[in-house]
Design an enzyme around this catalytic site. Structure first.
Site, mmCIF file in Angstrom:
data_model
loop_
_atom_site.group_PDB
_atom_site.id
_atom_site.type_symbol
_atom_site.label_atom_id
_atom_site.label_comp_id
_atom_site.label_asym_id
_atom_site.label_seq_id
_atom_site.Cartn_x
_atom_site.Cartn_y
_atom_site.Cartn_z
ATOM 1 N N HIS A 2 -7.912 -0.938 6.340
ATOM 2 C CA HIS A 2 -8.189 -2.221 6.990
ATOM 3 C C HIS A 2 -8.877 -3.139 5.974
ATOM 4 C CE1 HIS A 2 -8.869 -4.981 10.258
ATOM 5 N NE2 HIS A 2 -10.127 -5.104 9.869
ATOM 6 N N GLU A 51 -9.990 3.703 19.281
ATOM 7 C CA GLU A 51 -10.544 2.350 19.203
ATOM 8 C C GLU A 51 -9.999 1.637 17.959
ATOM 9 O OE1 GLU A 51 -14.923 0.230 19.486
ATOM 10 O OE2 GLU A 51 -14.766 2.401 19.604
ATOM 11 N N LEU A 52 -9.494 0.431 18.150
ATOM 12 C CA LEU A 52 -8.847 -0.313 17.056
ATOM 13 C C LEU A 52 -9.781 -0.493 15.848
ATOM 14 C CD1 LEU A 52 -6.361 -2.116 16.184
ATOM 15 C CD2 LEU A 52 -7.682 -4.053 17.068
ATOM 16 N N ASP A 53 -9.277 -0.121 14.669
ATOM 17 C CA ASP A 53 -10.011 -0.307 13.408
ATOM 18 C C ASP A 53 -11.408 0.312 13.439
ATOM 19 O OD1 ASP A 53 -7.815 -1.644 12.296
ATOM 20 O OD2 ASP A 53 -8.475 -3.580 13.070
ATOM 21 N N MET A 103 1.073 -2.904 11.972
ATOM 22 C CA MET A 103 0.371 -3.869 12.818
ATOM 23 C C MET A 103 0.700 -3.658 14.297
ATOM 24 S SD MET A 103 -1.250 -5.122 10.347
ATOM 25 C CE MET A 103 -2.060 -6.663 10.704
ATOM 26 N N ILE A 110 -1.061 -1.970 18.025
ATOM 27 C CA ILE A 110 -2.135 -1.279 18.738
ATOM 28 C C ILE A 110 -1.538 0.008 19.277
ATOM 29 C CG2 ILE A 110 -3.611 -1.379 20.786
ATOM 30 C CD1 ILE A 110 -3.924 -4.398 20.202
ATOM 31 N N LEU A 111 -2.206 1.121 19.019
ATOM 32 C CA LEU A 111 -1.652 2.427 19.364
ATOM 33 C C LEU A 111 -2.255 2.933 20.665
ATOM 34 C CD1 LEU A 111 -2.021 3.831 15.767
ATOM 35 C CD2 LEU A 111 0.122 3.162 16.863
ATOM 36 N N ASN A 136 0.839 -1.214 0.000
ATOM 37 C CA ASN A 136 0.000 0.000 0.000
ATOM 38 C C ASN A 136 0.867 1.254 0.000
ATOM 39 O OD1 ASN A 136 -3.045 -0.429 0.141
ATOM 40 N ND2 ASN A 136 -2.301 -1.994 1.564
HETATM 41 C C1 GAR Z 1 -3.112 -4.825 3.971
HETATM 42 O O1 GAR Z 1 -4.011 -5.782 3.489
HETATM 43 C C2 GAR Z 1 -3.786 -3.923 4.993
HETATM 44 O O2 GAR Z 1 -5.132 -3.675 4.707
HETATM 45 C C3 GAR Z 1 -3.647 -4.746 6.248
HETATM 46 O O3 GAR Z 1 -2.365 -5.307 6.184
HETATM 47 C C4 GAR Z 1 -2.004 -5.480 4.803
HETATM 48 C C5 GAR Z 1 -0.669 -4.819 4.598
HETATM 49 O O4 GAR Z 1 -0.173 -5.072 3.315
HETATM 50 N N1 GAR Z 1 -3.825 -3.951 7.413
HETATM 51 C C6 GAR Z 1 -4.412 -4.360 8.537
HETATM 52 O O5 GAR Z 1 -4.817 -5.496 8.708
HETATM 53 C C7 GAR Z 1 -4.552 -3.293 9.631
HETATM 54 N N2 GAR Z 1 -5.512 -3.673 10.601
HETATM 55 P P1 GAR Z 1 0.982 -4.180 2.702
HETATM 56 O O6 GAR Z 1 2.121 -4.159 3.732
HETATM 57 O O7 GAR Z 1 1.401 -4.885 1.466
HETATM 58 O O8 GAR Z 1 0.439 -2.791 2.444
#
Ligand code: GAR
Length: 213
Positions: free
Chosen positions: A106, A140-142, A87, A89-90, A14
């Site tokens: 997410h 709050e997470l996500d 990844m 938790i903040l 991303n």
């Molecule tokens: C992505 O699918 C993103 O949506 C997810 O981790 C992946 C990271 O991929 N994020 C979460 O689950 C956050 N809760 P990437 O490192 O290739 O961008």
């Protein structure tokens, strides 16, 4: 020029999509990871972007890590902090510091399936649609005001991996566009929701966003 600081934990696809989008009026000032081995760091460094790794295991507490992270982020004078597969938790203090100027993506249609293993859980529930959500980050997470969502159909025979791959393609379209809209001043948090157009522009002009008033 708006400064964007991107936080990653792994491959950073991303982050790559945002960098490659070449968002007008914005620059990716830094990419920061909480894991020194995050593959996305090398990708960013090769493109001349400042990188930093803060290993969360080296800190005694979540608060200590978040304080060090904030210091590293703030050295780049960010207008926007982008969580891209970060990844962690903040702490509440960290989320407050960047209130209204920190986005997350997410891999589910929030508020369904916050947390981990979203695609497994969507398949277990027999969901017919899956997708991803870009939202402003709150304590709050996500959770937090939703900026954009994209959906895909769940197909017969889908596995968590096949679904994740289809959703990831969508993430790569949705996230750069959401960042572009923020950088252009087209969206802002007003009264706990995402406002766009003149209302967003007005809130960005006021020194205290109305969500904090
Ligand atoms: C992505 O699918 C993103 O949506 C997810 O981790 C992946 C990271 O991929 N994020 C979460 O689950 C956050 N809760 P990437 O490192 O290739 O961008």
């Amino acid at each position: 020029m708006k400064n964007i600081v991107i936080l990653i934990s792994g491959r950073g696809s991303n982050m790559q999509a945002i960098v490659e989008a070449g968002i007008p009026g914005a620059r990716v000032a830094a990419v920061i990871a909480n894991r020194p081995d995050a593959a996305g760091l090398a990708w960013a460094a090769e493109r001349g972007i400042a990188t930093a790794a803060l290993d969360h295991k080296a800190y005694a507490s979540r608060e200590a890590f978040d304080a060090a992270l904030a210091e590293t982020i703030d050295a780049h004078a960010p207008d926007l902090v982008v969580l891209a597969g970060f990844m962690r938790i903040l702490t509440e203090g960290f989320t407050r510091r960047y209130e209204g100027r920190m986005l997350n993506i997410h891999p589910s249609l929030l508020p369904a399936f916050p947390g981990l293993h979203t695609h497994e859980r969507a398949l277990e529930m027999g969901c017919k649609l899956a997708g991803c959500t870009v939202h402003f980050v709150t304590a709050e997470l996500d959770h937090g005001p939703i900026v954009a969502q994209g959906a895909v159909s769940v197909l017969d025979g889908d596995t968590p991996d096949s679904l994740a791959a289809r959703v990831l393609k969508l993430e790569h379209q949705l996230y750069p566009e959401a960042v572009r809209r923020f950088a252009a001043g087209e969206i802002a948090v007003v009264d706990g929701k995402v406002a766009s157009g003149p209302e967003a522009a007005a809130s960005l002009l006021s020194p205290v966003p109305s969500s904090k008033a």
